[in-house]
Write a protein that holds these residues in place. Structure first.
Motif, PDB file in Angstrom:
ATOM      1  N   VAL A  55       0.954  -1.270  -0.080  1.00 19.74           N
ATOM      2  CA  VAL A  55      -0.077   0.068  -0.047  1.00 19.74           C
ATOM      3  C   VAL A  55       0.844   1.134   0.067  1.00 19.74           C
ATOM      4  O   VAL A  55       0.602   2.058  -0.869  1.00 19.74           O
ATOM      5  N   ARG A  56       2.080   1.282   0.842  1.00 21.93           N
ATOM      6  CA  ARG A  56       2.851   2.458   0.955  1.00 21.93           C
ATOM      7  C   ARG A  56       3.643   2.554  -0.450  1.00 21.93           C
ATOM      8  O   ARG A  56       3.723   3.734  -0.834  1.00 21.93           O
ATOM      9  N   ALA A  57       3.812   1.510  -1.169  1.00 26.64           N
ATOM     10  CA  ALA A  57       4.565   1.763  -2.307  1.00 26.64           C
ATOM     11  C   ALA A  57       3.700   2.073  -3.257  1.00 26.64           C
ATOM     12  O   ALA A  57       3.961   3.137  -4.070  1.00 26.64           O
ATOM     13  N   CYS A  58       2.274   1.789  -3.435  1.00 26.88           N
ATOM     14  CA  CYS A  58       1.504   2.380  -4.314  1.00 26.88           C
ATOM     15  C   CYS A  58       1.508   3.755  -4.247  1.00 26.88           C
ATOM     16  O   CYS A  58       1.337   4.524  -5.128  1.00 26.88           O
ATOM     17  N   GLU A  59       1.049   4.122  -2.970  1.00 23.02           N
ATOM     18  CA  GLU A  59       1.075   5.895  -2.756  1.00 23.02           C
ATOM     19  C   GLU A  59       2.100   6.479  -3.317  1.00 23.02           C
ATOM     20  O   GLU A  59       1.992   7.367  -3.940  1.00 23.02           O
ATOM     21  N   ALA A  60       3.395   6.174  -2.947  1.00 21.48           N
ATOM     22  CA  ALA A  60       4.701   6.809  -3.293  1.00 21.48           C
ATOM     23  C   ALA A  60       4.573   6.908  -4.866  1.00 21.48           C
ATOM     24  O   ALA A  60       5.105   7.603  -5.347  1.00 21.48           O
ATOM     25  N   ALA A  61       4.095   5.959  -5.507  1.00 20.81           N
ATOM     26  CA  ALA A  61       3.972   5.618  -6.902  1.00 20.81           C
ATOM     27  C   ALA A  61       2.817   6.379  -7.562  1.00 20.81           C
ATOM     28  O   ALA A  61       2.791   6.428  -8.731  1.00 20.81           O
ATOM     29  N   GLY A  62       1.939   7.005  -6.819  1.00 18.52           N
ATOM     30  CA  GLY A  62       0.605   7.622  -7.417  1.00 18.52           C
ATOM     31  C   GLY A  62      -0.410   6.481  -7.623  1.00 18.52           C
ATOM     32  O   GLY A  62      -1.130   6.829  -8.589  1.00 18.52           O
ATOM     33  N   ILE A  63       0.024   5.309  -7.194  1.00 22.86           N
ATOM     34  CA  ILE A  63      -1.422   4.338  -7.558  1.00 22.86           C
ATOM     35  C   ILE A  63      -2.332   4.443  -6.453  1.00 22.86           C
ATOM     36  O   ILE A  63      -1.933   4.343  -5.424  1.00 22.86           O
ATOM     37  N   HIS A  64      -3.550   4.331  -6.852  1.00 18.50           N
ATOM     38  CA  HIS A  64      -4.549   4.339  -5.939  1.00 18.50           C
ATOM     39  C   HIS A  64      -4.692   2.942  -5.277  1.00 18.50           C
ATOM     40  O   HIS A  64      -4.774   1.758  -6.149  1.00 18.50           O
ATOM     41  N   SER A  65      -4.710   2.719  -3.776  1.00 17.81           N
ATOM     42  CA  SER A  65      -4.886   1.402  -3.461  1.00 17.81           C
ATOM     43  C   SER A  65      -6.012   1.264  -2.720  1.00 17.81           C
ATOM     44  O   SER A  65      -6.282   2.140  -1.861  1.00 17.81           O
ATOM     45  N   PHE A  66      -6.621   0.075  -2.933  1.00 21.14           N
ATOM     46  CA  PHE A  66      -7.900  -0.258  -2.131  1.00 21.14           C
ATOM     47  C   PHE A  66      -7.563  -1.362  -1.155  1.00 21.14           C
ATOM     48  O   PHE A  66      -7.325  -2.580  -1.734  1.00 21.14           O
ATOM     49  N   THR A  67      -7.745  -1.608   0.005  1.00 25.29           N
ATOM     50  CA  THR A  67      -7.376  -2.709   0.888  1.00 25.29           C
ATOM     51  C   THR A  67      -8.710  -3.223   1.268  1.00 25.29           C
ATOM     52  O   THR A  67      -9.584  -2.410   1.735  1.00 25.29           O
ATOM     53  N   HIS A  68      -9.067  -4.231   1.127  1.00 27.14           N
ATOM     54  CA  HIS A  68      -9.974  -5.194   1.571  1.00 27.14           C
ATOM     55  C   HIS A  68      -9.503  -5.966   2.597  1.00 27.14           C
ATOM     56  O   HIS A  68      -9.061  -6.931   2.367  1.00 27.14           O
ATOM     57  N   ARG A  69     -10.008  -5.907   3.966  1.00 32.34           N
ATOM     58  CA  ARG A  69      -9.728  -6.897   5.165  1.00 32.34           C
ATOM     59  C   ARG A  69     -10.768  -7.636   5.313  1.00 32.34           C
ATOM     60  O   ARG A  69     -11.860  -7.237   5.794  1.00 32.34           O
ATOM     61  N   LEU A  70     -10.841  -8.909   5.173  1.00 30.58           N
ATOM     62  CA  LEU A  70     -11.696  -9.835   5.395  1.00 30.58           C
ATOM     63  C   LEU A  70     -11.284 -10.793   6.902  1.00 30.58           C
ATOM     64  O   LEU A  70     -10.328 -10.893   7.016  1.00 30.58           O
ATOM     65  N   HIS A  71     -12.470 -11.040   7.477  1.00 28.51           N
ATOM     66  CA  HIS A  71     -12.455 -11.928   8.638  1.00 28.51           C
ATOM     67  C   HIS A  71     -11.657 -13.259   8.286  1.00 28.51           C
ATOM     68  O   HIS A  71     -11.963 -14.038   7.200  1.00 28.51           O
ATOM     69  N   GLU A  72     -11.075 -13.731   9.177  1.00 28.45           N
ATOM     70  CA  GLU A  72     -10.206 -15.040   8.738  1.00 28.45           C
ATOM     71  C   GLU A  72     -11.498 -16.097   8.380  1.00 28.45           C
ATOM     72  O   GLU A  72     -10.958 -17.424   7.966  1.00 28.45           O
ATOM     73  N   LYS A  73     -12.572 -16.245   9.041  1.00 22.24           N
ATOM     74  CA  LYS A  73     -13.486 -17.183   8.838  1.00 22.24           C
ATOM     75  C   LYS A  73     -14.332 -16.942   7.555  1.00 22.24           C
ATOM     76  O   LYS A  73     -15.569 -17.546   7.373  1.00 22.24           O
ATOM     77  N   VAL A  74     -14.082 -15.906   6.958  1.00 27.77           N
ATOM     78  CA  VAL A  74     -14.896 -15.396   5.695  1.00 27.77           C
ATOM     79  C   VAL A  74     -15.244 -16.827   4.724  1.00 27.77           C
ATOM     80  O   VAL A  74     -14.480 -17.760   4.773  1.00 27.77           O
ATOM     81  N   GLU A  75     -16.492 -16.655   4.187  1.00 26.74           N
ATOM     82  CA  GLU A  75     -16.720 -17.795   3.363  1.00 26.74           C
ATOM     83  C   GLU A  75     -16.334 -17.703   2.097  1.00 26.74           C
ATOM     84  O   GLU A  75     -16.211 -16.399   1.380  1.00 26.74           O
ATOM     85  N   ASN A  76     -16.073 -18.819   1.360  1.00 27.46           N
ATOM     86  CA  ASN A  76     -15.693 -18.745   0.073  1.00 27.46           C
ATOM     87  C   ASN A  76     -16.468 -17.796  -0.811  1.00 27.46           C
ATOM     88  O   ASN A  76     -15.918 -16.999  -1.816  1.00 27.46           O
ATOM     89  N   GLU A  77     -17.712 -17.967  -0.837  1.00 23.30           N
ATOM     90  CA  GLU A  77     -18.658 -17.102  -1.611  1.00 23.30           C
ATOM     91  C   GLU A  77     -18.600 -15.756  -1.451  1.00 23.30           C
ATOM     92  O   GLU A  77     -18.421 -14.959  -2.302  1.00 23.30           O
ATOM     93  N   GLU A  78     -18.113 -15.125  -0.251  1.00 19.96           N
ATOM     94  CA  GLU A  78     -18.066 -13.552   0.129  1.00 19.96           C
ATOM     95  C   GLU A  78     -16.970 -13.210  -0.747  1.00 19.96           C
ATOM     96  O   GLU A  78     -16.761 -12.145  -1.439  1.00 19.96           O
ATOM     97  N   LEU A  79     -15.815 -13.883  -0.608  1.00 21.27           N
ATOM     98  CA  LEU A  79     -14.501 -13.688  -1.206  1.00 21.27           C
ATOM     99  C   LEU A  79     -14.553 -13.769  -2.799  1.00 21.27           C
ATOM    100  O   LEU A  79     -14.234 -12.868  -3.583  1.00 21.27           O
ATOM    101  N   LEU A  80     -15.289 -14.631  -3.548  1.00 23.11           N
ATOM    102  CA  LEU A  80     -15.522 -14.702  -4.741  1.00 23.11           C
ATOM    103  C   LEU A  80     -16.427 -13.464  -5.126  1.00 23.11           C
ATOM    104  O   LEU A  80     -16.167 -12.980  -6.390  1.00 23.11           O
ATOM    105  N   ASN A  81     -17.474 -13.083  -4.347  1.00 30.98           N
ATOM    106  CA  ASN A  81     -18.238 -12.113  -4.683  1.00 30.98           C
ATOM    107  C   ASN A  81     -17.752 -10.778  -4.640  1.00 30.98           C
ATOM    108  O   ASN A  81     -17.560 -10.264  -5.621  1.00 30.98           O
ATOM    109  N   LEU A  82     -16.587 -10.593  -3.899  1.00 33.78           N
ATOM    110  CA  LEU A  82     -15.768  -9.508  -3.778  1.00 33.78           C
ATOM    111  C   LEU A  82     -14.915  -9.441  -4.857  1.00 33.78           C
ATOM    112  O   LEU A  82     -15.088  -8.518  -5.576  1.00 33.78           O
ATOM    113  N   ILE A  83     -14.354 -10.469  -5.532  1.00 39.43           N
ATOM    114  CA  ILE A  83     -13.398 -10.317  -6.523  1.00 39.43           C
ATOM    115  C   ILE A  83     -14.204 -10.222  -7.891  1.00 39.43           C
ATOM    116  O   ILE A  83     -13.934  -9.433  -8.763  1.00 39.43           O
ATOM    117  N   THR A  84     -15.405 -10.669  -7.946  1.00 38.45           N
ATOM    118  CA  THR A  84     -16.584 -10.516  -9.052  1.00 38.45           C
ATOM    119  C   THR A  84     -16.667  -9.010  -9.357  1.00 38.45           C
ATOM    120  O   THR A  84     -16.483  -8.564 -10.625  1.00 38.45           O
TER     121      THR A  84
END
Ligand code: NAD
Length: 290
Positions: A55-84
Protein backbone atom coordinates in the motif's frame (compact mmCIF):
# COMPACT_ATOMS: atom_id res chain seq x y z
CA UNK A 1 37.61 -12.73 -6.03
CA UNK A 2 35.09 -10.64 -4.12
CA UNK A 3 31.67 -10.51 -5.71
CA UNK A 4 29.99 -7.30 -6.72
CA UNK A 5 26.93 -6.87 -4.51
CA UNK A 6 23.75 -6.31 -6.51
CA UNK A 7 21.98 -3.53 -4.65
CA UNK A 8 18.28 -4.40 -5.00
CA UNK A 9 17.21 -1.42 -2.90
CA UNK A 10 18.97 1.05 -5.19
CA UNK A 11 17.68 -0.61 -8.39
CA UNK A 12 14.15 -0.79 -6.94
CA UNK A 13 14.34 2.92 -6.07
CA UNK A 14 15.24 3.78 -9.68
CA UNK A 15 12.33 1.70 -11.06
CA UNK A 16 9.89 3.09 -8.47
CA UNK A 17 10.86 6.65 -9.43
CA UNK A 18 10.20 5.69 -13.08
CA UNK A 19 6.82 4.26 -11.99
CA UNK A 20 5.86 7.52 -10.24
CA UNK A 21 6.76 9.47 -13.35
CA UNK A 22 4.91 7.06 -15.64
CA UNK A 23 1.77 7.20 -13.44
CA UNK A 24 1.82 11.01 -13.34
CA UNK A 25 2.16 11.30 -17.12
CA UNK A 26 -0.54 8.67 -17.70
CA UNK A 27 -2.96 10.42 -15.36
CA UNK A 28 -2.28 13.81 -16.97
CA UNK A 29 -2.94 12.34 -20.40
CA UNK A 30 -5.99 10.19 -19.61
CA UNK A 31 -7.45 11.36 -16.28
CA UNK A 32 -7.11 7.76 -15.09
CA UNK A 33 -5.23 6.90 -11.92
CA UNK A 34 -4.01 3.29 -11.84
CA UNK A 35 -5.73 1.34 -9.06
CA UNK A 36 -4.73 -1.79 -7.15
CA UNK A 37 -7.14 -3.74 -4.93
CA UNK A 38 -5.43 -5.77 -2.21
CA UNK A 39 -7.38 -8.45 -0.35
CA UNK A 40 -6.12 -9.56 3.04
CA UNK A 41 -7.88 -12.44 4.78
CA UNK A 42 -7.25 -12.98 8.49
CA UNK A 43 -4.57 -11.65 10.81
CA UNK A 44 -1.31 -13.29 9.76
CA UNK A 45 1.28 -10.71 10.96
CA UNK A 46 3.72 -11.32 8.06
CA UNK A 47 0.89 -10.90 5.51
CA UNK A 48 -0.19 -7.68 7.24
CA UNK A 49 3.37 -6.31 6.89
CA UNK A 50 3.52 -7.30 3.19
CA UNK A 51 0.17 -5.63 2.52
CA UNK A 52 1.23 -2.46 4.34
CA UNK A 53 4.43 -2.32 2.27
CA UNK A 54 2.46 -2.74 -0.95
CA UNK A 55 0.00 0.00 0.00
CA UNK A 56 2.83 2.40 0.89
CA UNK A 57 4.68 1.63 -2.34
CA UNK A 58 1.48 2.30 -4.31
CA UNK A 59 0.97 5.65 -2.63
CA UNK A 60 4.56 6.69 -3.37
CA UNK A 61 4.09 5.74 -7.04
CA UNK A 62 0.77 7.60 -7.40
CA UNK A 63 -1.25 4.37 -7.62
CA UNK A 64 -4.61 4.30 -5.87
CA UNK A 65 -4.78 1.33 -3.50
CA UNK A 66 -7.94 -0.21 -2.08
CA UNK A 67 -7.39 -2.61 0.82
CA UNK A 68 -10.13 -5.12 1.62
CA UNK A 69 -9.63 -6.76 5.03
CA UNK A 70 -11.75 -9.86 5.53
CA UNK A 71 -12.34 -11.95 8.61
CA UNK A 72 -10.30 -15.19 8.77
CA UNK A 73 -13.54 -17.19 8.81
CA UNK A 74 -14.88 -15.50 5.67
CA UNK A 75 -16.84 -17.86 3.40
CA UNK A 76 -15.52 -18.73 -0.06
CA UNK A 77 -18.65 -17.20 -1.63
CA UNK A 78 -18.11 -13.81 0.01
CA UNK A 79 -14.54 -13.68 -1.24
CA UNK A 80 -15.61 -14.77 -4.73
CA UNK A 81 -18.32 -12.10 -4.78
CA UNK A 82 -15.82 -9.42 -3.80
CA UNK A 83 -13.46 -10.48 -6.62
CA UNK A 84 -16.35 -10.50 -9.11
CA UNK A 85 -17.21 -6.92 -8.08
CA UNK A 86 -13.58 -5.82 -8.39
CA UNK A 87 -13.34 -7.48 -11.83
CA UNK A 88 -16.15 -5.18 -12.99
CA UNK A 89 -14.86 -2.03 -11.27
CA UNK A 90 -13.20 0.27 -13.85
CA UNK A 91 -11.15 2.07 -11.17
CA UNK A 92 -9.41 -1.21 -10.28
CA UNK A 93 -6.68 -2.30 -12.72
CA UNK A 94 -4.98 -4.89 -10.54
CA UNK A 95 -6.34 -7.40 -8.00
CA UNK A 96 -4.07 -9.09 -5.53
CA UNK A 97 -5.08 -11.71 -2.99
CA UNK A 98 -2.42 -11.89 -0.30
CA UNK A 99 -1.26 -15.47 0.20
CA UNK A 100 -1.36 -17.70 2.16
CA UNK A 101 -5.13 -18.01 2.61
CA UNK A 102 -6.78 -19.85 5.53
CA UNK A 103 -7.08 -23.60 4.93
CA UNK A 104 -10.88 -23.58 4.40
CA UNK A 105 -10.56 -21.24 1.42
CA UNK A 106 -10.36 -22.81 -2.05
CA UNK A 107 -7.27 -20.93 -3.19
CA UNK A 108 -7.28 -22.31 -6.74
CA UNK A 109 -10.90 -21.22 -7.26
CA UNK A 110 -10.17 -17.77 -5.81
CA UNK A 111 -7.18 -17.21 -8.10
CA UNK A 112 -9.14 -18.46 -11.14
CA UNK A 113 -11.90 -15.95 -10.43
CA UNK A 114 -9.61 -12.94 -10.84
CA UNK A 115 -9.93 -11.59 -14.38
CA UNK A 116 -6.66 -12.49 -16.18
CA UNK A 117 -6.43 -8.87 -17.36
CA UNK A 118 -6.30 -7.73 -13.69
CA UNK A 119 -4.17 -10.58 -12.38
CA UNK A 120 -1.09 -8.47 -11.63
CA UNK A 121 0.46 -11.28 -9.56
CA UNK A 122 0.38 -13.51 -12.66
CA UNK A 123 -1.00 -16.56 -10.79
CA UNK A 124 -4.16 -17.19 -12.89
CA UNK A 125 -3.91 -20.41 -14.92
CA UNK A 126 -4.42 -18.42 -18.12
CA UNK A 127 -1.45 -16.22 -17.27
CA UNK A 128 0.65 -19.23 -16.27
CA UNK A 129 -0.12 -20.78 -19.67
CA UNK A 130 0.68 -17.51 -21.40
CA UNK A 131 4.05 -17.48 -19.65
CA UNK A 132 4.74 -21.04 -20.83
CA UNK A 133 4.00 -20.16 -24.46
CA UNK A 134 5.97 -16.92 -24.31
CA UNK A 135 2.92 -14.64 -24.70
CA UNK A 136 3.26 -13.22 -21.22
CA UNK A 137 0.36 -11.18 -19.86
CA UNK A 138 1.77 -10.43 -16.40
CA UNK A 139 5.02 -11.90 -15.14
CA UNK A 140 4.92 -13.06 -11.50
CA UNK A 141 6.55 -10.29 -9.49
CA UNK A 142 9.46 -12.04 -7.76
CA UNK A 143 11.00 -13.72 -10.84
CA UNK A 144 10.24 -10.57 -12.84
CA UNK A 145 12.25 -8.67 -10.23
CA UNK A 146 15.17 -11.07 -10.69
CA UNK A 147 15.09 -10.53 -14.46
CA UNK A 148 15.17 -6.76 -13.92
CA UNK A 149 18.11 -7.05 -11.50
CA UNK A 150 20.07 -8.98 -14.14
CA UNK A 151 19.14 -6.42 -16.79
CA UNK A 152 20.16 -3.48 -14.61
CA UNK A 153 23.52 -5.12 -13.88
CA UNK A 154 24.07 -5.74 -17.60
CA UNK A 155 24.35 -9.50 -17.02
CA UNK A 156 23.60 -11.42 -20.23
CA UNK A 157 21.22 -14.37 -19.97
CA UNK A 158 21.20 -15.68 -23.54
CA UNK A 159 23.12 -18.93 -23.89
CA UNK A 160 24.02 -19.02 -20.19
CA UNK A 161 23.69 -22.13 -18.05
CA UNK A 162 21.15 -21.30 -15.37
CA UNK A 163 20.26 -23.43 -12.38
CA UNK A 164 17.14 -22.56 -10.40
CA UNK A 165 16.99 -24.18 -6.95
CA UNK A 166 13.33 -24.34 -5.94
CA UNK A 167 10.36 -25.32 -8.07
CA UNK A 168 7.39 -23.51 -6.52
CA UNK A 169 4.60 -22.08 -8.65
CA UNK A 170 5.26 -18.54 -7.49
CA UNK A 171 9.06 -18.38 -7.77
CA UNK A 172 11.04 -21.37 -9.11
CA UNK A 173 8.90 -22.50 -12.06
CA UNK A 174 8.08 -19.04 -13.47
CA UNK A 175 11.73 -18.04 -12.92
CA UNK A 176 12.88 -20.97 -15.04
CA UNK A 177 10.33 -20.16 -17.76
CA UNK A 178 11.27 -16.49 -17.89
CA UNK A 179 14.96 -17.25 -18.23
CA UNK A 180 14.26 -19.96 -20.82
CA UNK A 181 12.25 -17.38 -22.79
CA UNK A 182 15.43 -15.28 -22.78
CA UNK A 183 17.37 -18.19 -24.33
CA UNK A 184 19.16 -19.49 -21.25
CA UNK A 185 19.68 -23.23 -20.76
CA UNK A 186 17.82 -23.91 -17.54
CA UNK A 187 17.83 -26.73 -15.00
CA UNK A 188 15.45 -26.77 -12.04
CA UNK A 189 16.30 -28.50 -8.76
CA UNK A 190 13.94 -29.23 -5.88
CA UNK A 191 13.92 -30.88 -2.48
CA UNK A 192 14.17 -34.38 -3.99
CA UNK A 193 17.11 -33.52 -6.25
CA UNK A 194 20.02 -35.91 -5.69
CA UNK A 195 23.40 -34.27 -5.16
CA UNK A 196 22.39 -30.65 -5.54
CA UNK A 197 26.01 -29.50 -5.85
CA UNK A 198 26.47 -31.52 -9.04
CA UNK A 199 23.96 -29.14 -10.69
CA UNK A 200 24.78 -25.84 -8.98
CA UNK A 201 28.51 -26.08 -9.73
CA UNK A 202 27.78 -25.85 -13.47
CA UNK A 203 25.68 -22.70 -13.25
CA UNK A 204 26.77 -19.43 -14.81
CA UNK A 205 23.72 -17.94 -13.12
CA UNK A 206 22.42 -19.59 -9.94
CA UNK A 207 19.00 -18.55 -8.63
CA UNK A 208 18.14 -19.97 -5.22
CA UNK A 209 14.57 -19.98 -3.89
CA UNK A 210 14.27 -22.91 -1.51
CA UNK A 211 13.65 -21.32 1.89
CA UNK A 212 16.57 -23.19 3.49
CA UNK A 213 19.16 -21.02 5.24
CA UNK A 214 22.75 -21.87 4.34
CA UNK A 215 21.71 -24.31 1.58
CA UNK A 216 24.27 -23.02 -0.92
CA UNK A 217 27.89 -22.92 0.21
CA UNK A 218 31.01 -21.76 -1.63
CA UNK A 219 32.17 -25.19 -2.93
CA UNK A 220 28.77 -25.56 -4.68
CA UNK A 221 29.31 -22.43 -6.76
CA UNK A 222 31.36 -22.04 -9.93
CA UNK A 223 34.05 -19.36 -9.77
CA UNK A 224 32.70 -16.16 -11.33
CA UNK A 225 29.04 -17.24 -11.23
CA UNK A 226 26.19 -14.80 -10.70
CA UNK A 227 24.28 -15.79 -7.55
CA UNK A 228 20.75 -14.55 -6.92
CA UNK A 229 19.38 -15.38 -3.47
CA UNK A 230 15.58 -15.21 -3.33
CA UNK A 231 15.27 -16.93 0.06
CA UNK A 232 14.01 -15.05 3.08
CA UNK A 233 14.48 -16.93 6.35
CA UNK A 234 14.10 -15.64 9.89
CA UNK A 235 16.58 -17.28 12.27
CA UNK A 236 15.83 -17.94 15.95
CA UNK A 237 17.73 -14.79 16.94
CA UNK A 238 15.43 -12.77 14.64
CA UNK A 239 18.09 -12.24 11.95
CA UNK A 240 16.88 -12.38 8.34
CA UNK A 241 19.07 -14.45 6.01
CA UNK A 242 18.76 -15.94 2.54
CA UNK A 243 19.47 -19.48 1.31
CA UNK A 244 23.08 -18.72 0.38
CA UNK A 245 26.12 -18.55 2.67
CA UNK A 246 26.74 -14.93 1.71
CA UNK A 247 30.24 -14.53 3.21
CA UNK A 248 31.65 -17.72 1.68
CA UNK A 249 29.95 -17.49 -1.72
CA UNK A 250 30.91 -13.79 -2.09
CA UNK A 251 34.52 -14.95 -2.38
CA UNK A 252 33.73 -17.15 -5.42
CA UNK A 253 30.92 -15.41 -7.28
CA UNK A 254 31.25 -12.45 -9.63
CA UNK A 255 27.90 -10.96 -8.51
CA UNK A 256 25.66 -11.73 -5.54
CA UNK A 257 22.43 -10.38 -4.07
CA UNK A 258 22.31 -9.72 -0.32
CA UNK A 259 19.42 -10.67 1.95
CA UNK A 260 17.83 -8.39 2.90
CA UNK A 261 18.24 -5.71 0.24
CA UNK A 262 18.50 -7.89 -2.88
CA UNK A 263 15.47 -9.50 -4.51
CA UNK A 264 13.01 -8.49 -1.76
CA UNK A 265 12.60 -4.80 -2.70
CA UNK A 266 12.11 -5.80 -6.35
CA UNK A 267 8.99 -7.90 -5.75
CA UNK A 268 6.77 -5.00 -4.68
CA UNK A 269 8.37 -2.82 -7.35
CA UNK A 270 7.32 -5.19 -10.12
CA UNK A 271 3.79 -5.24 -8.71
CA UNK A 272 3.71 -1.47 -9.31
CA UNK A 273 5.02 -1.96 -12.85
CA UNK A 274 2.34 -4.60 -13.59
CA UNK A 275 -0.45 -2.41 -12.18
CA UNK A 276 0.56 0.60 -14.27
CA UNK A 277 0.90 -1.64 -17.34
CA UNK A 278 -2.61 -2.96 -16.69
CA UNK A 279 -4.07 0.55 -16.43
CA UNK A 280 -2.38 1.54 -19.70
CA UNK A 281 -3.77 -1.55 -21.45
CA UNK A 282 -7.23 -0.82 -20.02
CA UNK A 283 -7.11 2.69 -21.47
CA UNK A 284 -5.85 1.47 -24.85
CA UNK A 285 -8.62 -1.18 -25.01
CA UNK A 286 -11.27 1.44 -24.15
CA UNK A 287 -10.06 3.70 -26.96
CA UNK A 288 -10.04 0.84 -29.44
CA UNK A 289 -13.60 -0.10 -28.46
CA UNK A 290 -14.95 3.48 -28.76
P1 NAD B 1 8.09 -23.04 -1.39
O1 NAD B 1 8.26 -23.64 -0.03
O2 NAD B 1 6.75 -22.97 -2.01
O3 NAD B 1 9.03 -23.83 -2.41
C1 NAD B 1 10.35 -24.17 -2.07
C2 NAD B 1 10.96 -24.96 -3.20
O4 NAD B 1 12.31 -25.26 -2.83
C3 NAD B 1 10.27 -26.31 -3.45
O5 NAD B 1 10.21 -26.56 -4.84
C4 NAD B 1 11.20 -27.32 -2.77
O6 NAD B 1 11.17 -28.59 -3.42
C5 NAD B 1 12.55 -26.64 -2.94
N1 NAD B 1 13.50 -27.04 -1.89
C6 NAD B 1 13.27 -27.09 -0.56
N2 NAD B 1 14.36 -27.57 0.08
C7 NAD B 1 15.28 -27.84 -0.88
C8 NAD B 1 16.58 -28.37 -0.86
N3 NAD B 1 17.17 -28.75 0.28
N4 NAD B 1 17.23 -28.51 -2.04
C9 NAD B 1 16.65 -28.15 -3.19
N5 NAD B 1 15.40 -27.63 -3.28
C10 NAD B 1 14.73 -27.48 -2.13
O7 NAD B 1 8.78 -21.61 -1.28
P2 NAD B 1 8.65 -20.31 -2.22
O8 NAD B 1 7.37 -19.64 -1.97
O9 NAD B 1 9.06 -20.64 -3.61
O10 NAD B 1 9.78 -19.42 -1.56
C11 NAD B 1 11.14 -19.83 -1.54
C12 NAD B 1 11.93 -18.86 -0.71
O11 NAD B 1 11.88 -17.58 -1.32
C13 NAD B 1 11.41 -18.66 0.71
O12 NAD B 1 12.50 -18.40 1.58
C14 NAD B 1 10.55 -17.42 0.60
O13 NAD B 1 10.46 -16.71 1.82
C15 NAD B 1 11.35 -16.64 -0.42
N6 NAD B 1 10.55 -15.68 -1.20
C16 NAD B 1 11.08 -14.46 -1.34
C17 NAD B 1 10.42 -13.51 -2.09
C18 NAD B 1 11.05 -12.17 -2.27
O14 NAD B 1 10.35 -11.23 -2.56
N7 NAD B 1 12.36 -12.07 -2.13
C19 NAD B 1 9.18 -13.81 -2.68
C20 NAD B 1 8.67 -15.11 -2.54
C21 NAD B 1 9.38 -16.03 -1.80
Amino acid sequence: MTARIIDGRAIAAVIRAECADRTRRFEERTGIRPGLAVILVGHDPASAVYVRNKVRACEAAGIHSFTHRLHEKVENEELLNLITRLNADPSVHGILVQLPLPAHIDMARILETIAPSKDVDGFHLYNVGALVTGNTVFSPCTPYGVVKLLEHEGIPVEGQNVVVVGASNIVGKPMALMLMARDATVAICHAKARDLAQFTIGADILVVAAGVPGLITAPMVKKGAVVIDVGINRLEDGKIVGDVDFAGVSRRASHITPVPGGVGPMTVTMLLVNTIESAERFYAAQRTAS
